[in-house]
Design a protein around this motif. Structure first.
Motif, PDB file in Angstrom:
ATOM      1  N   ALA A  83      -1.732  17.638  -0.356  1.00 29.99           N
ATOM      2  CA  ALA A  83      -1.471  18.294   0.923  1.00 29.99           C
ATOM      3  C   ALA A  83      -0.060  18.847   0.944  1.00 29.99           C
ATOM      4  O   ALA A  83       0.836  18.317   0.278  1.00 29.99           O
ATOM      5  CB  ALA A  83      -1.663  17.318   2.087  1.00 29.99           C
ATOM      6  N   ASP A  84       0.128  19.893   1.705  1.00 31.85           N
ATOM      7  CA  ASP A  84       1.451  20.475   1.899  1.00 31.85           C
ATOM      8  C   ASP A  84       2.211  19.646   2.918  1.00 31.85           C
ATOM      9  O   ASP A  84       1.641  19.189   3.913  1.00 31.85           O
ATOM     10  CB  ASP A  84       1.308  21.925   2.384  1.00 31.85           C
ATOM     11  CG  ASP A  84       2.615  22.687   2.317  1.00 31.85           C
ATOM     12  OD1 ASP A  84       3.525  22.363   3.116  1.00 31.85           O
ATOM     13  OD2 ASP A  84       2.731  23.599   1.490  1.00 31.85           O
ATOM     14  N   ALA A  85       3.502  19.455   2.692  1.00 25.38           N
ATOM     15  CA  ALA A  85       4.316  18.666   3.624  1.00 25.38           C
ATOM     16  C   ALA A  85       4.311  19.256   5.023  1.00 25.38           C
ATOM     17  O   ALA A  85       4.572  18.544   5.999  1.00 25.38           O
ATOM     18  CB  ALA A  85       5.753  18.578   3.110  1.00 25.38           C
ATOM     19  N   ARG A  86       4.000  20.553   5.141  1.00 26.60           N
ATOM     20  CA  ARG A  86       3.993  21.207   6.449  1.00 26.60           C
ATOM     21  C   ARG A  86       2.654  21.072   7.160  1.00 26.60           C
ATOM     22  O   ARG A  86       2.389  21.782   8.135  1.00 26.60           O
ATOM     23  CB  ARG A  86       4.360  22.685   6.270  1.00 26.60           C
ATOM     24  CG  ARG A  86       5.804  22.881   5.775  1.00 26.60           C
ATOM     25  CD  ARG A  86       6.038  24.259   5.219  1.00 26.60           C
ATOM     26  NE  ARG A  86       5.251  24.470   4.011  1.00 26.60           N
ATOM     27  CZ  ARG A  86       5.360  25.550   3.228  1.00 26.60           C
ATOM     28  NH1 ARG A  86       6.221  26.495   3.537  1.00 26.60           N
ATOM     29  NH2 ARG A  86       4.614  25.673   2.149  1.00 26.60           N
ATOM     30  N   GLU A  87       1.817  20.134   6.669  1.00 25.28           N
ATOM     31  CA  GLU A  87       0.525  19.849   7.297  1.00 25.28           C
ATOM     32  C   GLU A  87       0.512  18.410   7.803  1.00 25.28           C
ATOM     33  O   GLU A  87      -0.261  17.579   7.326  1.00 25.28           O
ATOM     34  CB  GLU A  87      -0.603  20.055   6.290  1.00 25.28           C
ATOM     35  CG  GLU A  87      -0.669  21.443   5.694  1.00 25.28           C
ATOM     36  CD  GLU A  87      -1.757  21.556   4.625  1.00 25.28           C
ATOM     37  OE1 GLU A  87      -2.719  22.296   4.846  1.00 25.28           O
ATOM     38  OE2 GLU A  87      -1.622  20.883   3.581  1.00 25.28           O
ATOM     39  N   PRO A  88       1.356  18.055   8.776  1.00 20.27           N
ATOM     40  CA  PRO A  88       1.472  16.645   9.176  1.00 20.27           C
ATOM     41  C   PRO A  88       0.180  16.042   9.697  1.00 20.27           C
ATOM     42  O   PRO A  88      -0.113  14.870   9.423  1.00 20.27           O
ATOM     43  CB  PRO A  88       2.560  16.672  10.253  1.00 20.27           C
ATOM     44  CG  PRO A  88       2.581  18.080  10.746  1.00 20.27           C
ATOM     45  CD  PRO A  88       2.251  18.918   9.555  1.00 20.27           C
ATOM     46  N   GLU A  89      -0.607  16.810  10.435  1.00 18.04           N
ATOM     47  CA  GLU A  89      -1.844  16.246  10.993  1.00 18.04           C
ATOM     48  C   GLU A  89      -2.834  15.911   9.885  1.00 18.04           C
ATOM     49  O   GLU A  89      -3.492  14.871   9.921  1.00 18.04           O
ATOM     50  CB  GLU A  89      -2.461  17.223  12.000  1.00 18.04           C
ATOM     51  CG  GLU A  89      -1.570  17.526  13.196  1.00 18.04           C
ATOM     52  CD  GLU A  89      -1.097  16.267  13.904  1.00 18.04           C
ATOM     53  OE1 GLU A  89      -1.881  15.290  13.986  1.00 18.04           O
ATOM     54  OE2 GLU A  89       0.054  16.250  14.372  1.00 18.04           O
TER      55      GLU A  89
ATOM     56  N   ARG B 104       0.855  -1.188   0.000  1.00 16.42           N
ATOM     57  CA  ARG B 104       0.000   0.000   0.000  1.00 16.42           C
ATOM     58  C   ARG B 104       0.890   1.237   0.000  1.00 16.42           C
ATOM     59  O   ARG B 104       1.772   1.366   0.850  1.00 16.42           O
ATOM     60  CB  ARG B 104      -0.926  -0.021   1.218  1.00 16.42           C
ATOM     61  CG  ARG B 104      -1.744  -1.305   1.304  1.00 16.42           C
ATOM     62  CD  ARG B 104      -2.521  -1.412   2.610  1.00 16.42           C
ATOM     63  NE  ARG B 104      -3.741  -0.617   2.595  1.00 16.42           N
ATOM     64  CZ  ARG B 104      -4.892  -0.997   2.064  1.00 16.42           C
ATOM     65  NH1 ARG B 104      -4.977  -2.186   1.464  1.00 16.42           N
ATOM     66  NH2 ARG B 104      -5.958  -0.231   2.103  1.00 16.42           N
ATOM     67  N   VAL B 105       0.647   2.139  -0.944  1.00 11.83           N
ATOM     68  CA  VAL B 105       1.506   3.310  -1.138  1.00 11.83           C
ATOM     69  C   VAL B 105       0.638   4.563  -1.149  1.00 11.83           C
ATOM     70  O   VAL B 105      -0.356   4.635  -1.881  1.00 11.83           O
ATOM     71  CB  VAL B 105       2.287   3.220  -2.458  1.00 11.83           C
ATOM     72  CG1 VAL B 105       3.134   4.472  -2.663  1.00 11.83           C
ATOM     73  CG2 VAL B 105       3.163   1.965  -2.483  1.00 11.83           C
ATOM     74  N   VAL B 106       1.027   5.538  -0.346  1.00 16.69           N
ATOM     75  CA  VAL B 106       0.363   6.845  -0.347  1.00 16.69           C
ATOM     76  C   VAL B 106       1.387   7.910  -0.712  1.00 16.69           C
ATOM     77  O   VAL B 106       2.403   8.066  -0.031  1.00 16.69           O
ATOM     78  CB  VAL B 106      -0.271   7.173   1.015  1.00 16.69           C
ATOM     79  CG1 VAL B 106      -0.849   8.585   1.008  1.00 16.69           C
ATOM     80  CG2 VAL B 106      -1.359   6.164   1.362  1.00 16.69           C
ATOM     81  N   TYR B 107       1.113   8.617  -1.796  1.00 17.65           N
ATOM     82  CA  TYR B 107       1.938   9.749  -2.221  1.00 17.65           C
ATOM     83  C   TYR B 107       1.317  11.045  -1.704  1.00 17.65           C
ATOM     84  O   TYR B 107       0.087  11.180  -1.696  1.00 17.65           O
ATOM     85  CB  TYR B 107       2.013   9.832  -3.744  1.00 17.65           C
ATOM     86  CG  TYR B 107       2.755   8.710  -4.431  1.00 17.65           C
ATOM     87  CD1 TYR B 107       4.128   8.597  -4.313  1.00 17.65           C
ATOM     88  CD2 TYR B 107       2.078   7.790  -5.226  1.00 17.65           C
ATOM     89  CE1 TYR B 107       4.818   7.583  -4.979  1.00 17.65           C
ATOM     90  CE2 TYR B 107       2.751   6.778  -5.895  1.00 17.65           C
ATOM     91  CZ  TYR B 107       4.123   6.684  -5.761  1.00 17.65           C
ATOM     92  OH  TYR B 107       4.800   5.688  -6.415  1.00 17.65           O
ATOM     93  N   VAL B 108       2.173  11.992  -1.334  1.00 19.60           N
ATOM     94  CA  VAL B 108       1.696  13.292  -0.869  1.00 19.60           C
ATOM     95  C   VAL B 108       2.478  14.390  -1.578  1.00 19.60           C
ATOM     96  O   VAL B 108       3.714  14.370  -1.583  1.00 19.60           O
ATOM     97  CB  VAL B 108       1.879  13.455   0.659  1.00 19.60           C
ATOM     98  CG1 VAL B 108       1.343  14.810   1.114  1.00 19.60           C
ATOM     99  CG2 VAL B 108       1.205  12.320   1.419  1.00 19.60           C
TER     100      VAL B 108
END
Length: 274
Positions: A132-138, A101-105
């Motif tokens: 999503a922006d990488a600076r949005e971890p939640e 299972r792979v999730v790209y962001v």
């Protein structure tokens, strides 16, 4: 491919985007004149830039082969994935483990708009894309939980990403705090895969690159070896540890790597969460 968020109507072709500039470095077609302009400016100052980008990509290939083969990882969260270039991460891991299972962001809408065909995965596995922006971890962790079981080991990859995040970027969320928050959510037995630009070997050329990116409105933060090692605090490094990406398990390459006489100024490592 499963997609979360669509941004085809908000592609900004007036400003360069790191994912598209990187695509240009790799010889891709999913970029715009503004991205090519910045890419040409950077390669004019540092002719090795395309070579360095290729080595970073090859490091990703080898790290994923190791994770799926040696570590048995079957879940992958790739943040700052960029525009898919064959073979992409899911092709590598699902080629060996079809049920992976792979999730790209990423936050460049050209990724889902142009690359759906490349992101199609195996019938047994799952390949998803999060806008999503990488600076949005939640936000990333919340949405990724629809695909990834965070009670089982996960490989978190942050490849050539964190040099675009400052030490106090956004609303006080610097690169180190960002990694800490992401790794904190991972269960024991998970892995962090990370690569990062450094000025340790050729500071003058790297500083010229920093200035070129800044002129294009893009933050670029090279870090020393000690600064990169800090991202792995509390984790167990996989041999050979934190090295130039060209030196990380070259035997895992499917073809012969070019013989290098010059440094490759990107550090890379894989580390396990105990």
């Amino acid at each position: 491919m499963t997609g979360y968020g669509s941004g085809a109507d908000r592609i900004d072709t007036t400003r360069p985007h790191p994912a598209r500039v990187y695509d240009w470095f790799l010889g891709g077609k999913d970029n715009y004149p503004v991205d090519e302009e910045l890419g040409r400016r950077i390669t004019g100052l540092s002719p090795d830039t395309k070579r360095i980008a290729r080595h970073n990509r090859w490091f990703m290939h080898r790290a994923m082969r190791w994770l799926v083969g040696e570590a048995g990882i079957r879940q992958f969260l790739d943040i700052g994935s960029g525009i898919p270039t064959e073979p992409n991460l899911h092709r590598i891991v699902q080629g060996s483990a079809p049920g992976a299972r792979v999730v790209y962001v990423d936050n460049d809408p050209i990724v889902p708009a142009r690359s759906e065909a490349l992101l199609s995965g195996s019938a047994e596995g799952v390949t998803a894309y999060l806008d999503a922006d990488a600076r949005e971890p939640e936000k990333i962790l919340r949405l990724a939980a629809d695909v990834i079981d965070f009670d089982r080991p996960v490989a978190l990859s942050l490849l050539a990403l964190l040099h675009f995040v400052g030490d106090g970027d956004g609303a006080g969320e610097g690169a180190y705090a960002l990694v800490e928050r992401l790794v904190e959510r991972l269960p024991a037995g998970s892995f962090l895969v990370l690569s990062q630009l450094t000025g340790d070997f050729d500071p003058e050329s790297v500083e010229k690159g920093v200035a070129s990116y800044a002129a294009g409105g893009v933050t670029l933060v090279p870090r020393s070896r000690r600064g990169v090692a800090r991202f792995f605090d509390g984790l167990e490094m996989v041999e050979p540890g934190l090295v130039q990406v060209v030196d990380w398990h070259p035997e895992l390459s499917l073809g012969d790597l070019p013989v290098e006489t010059q440094p490759v100024p990107i550090y890379g490592a894989v580390a396990r969460k105990p």
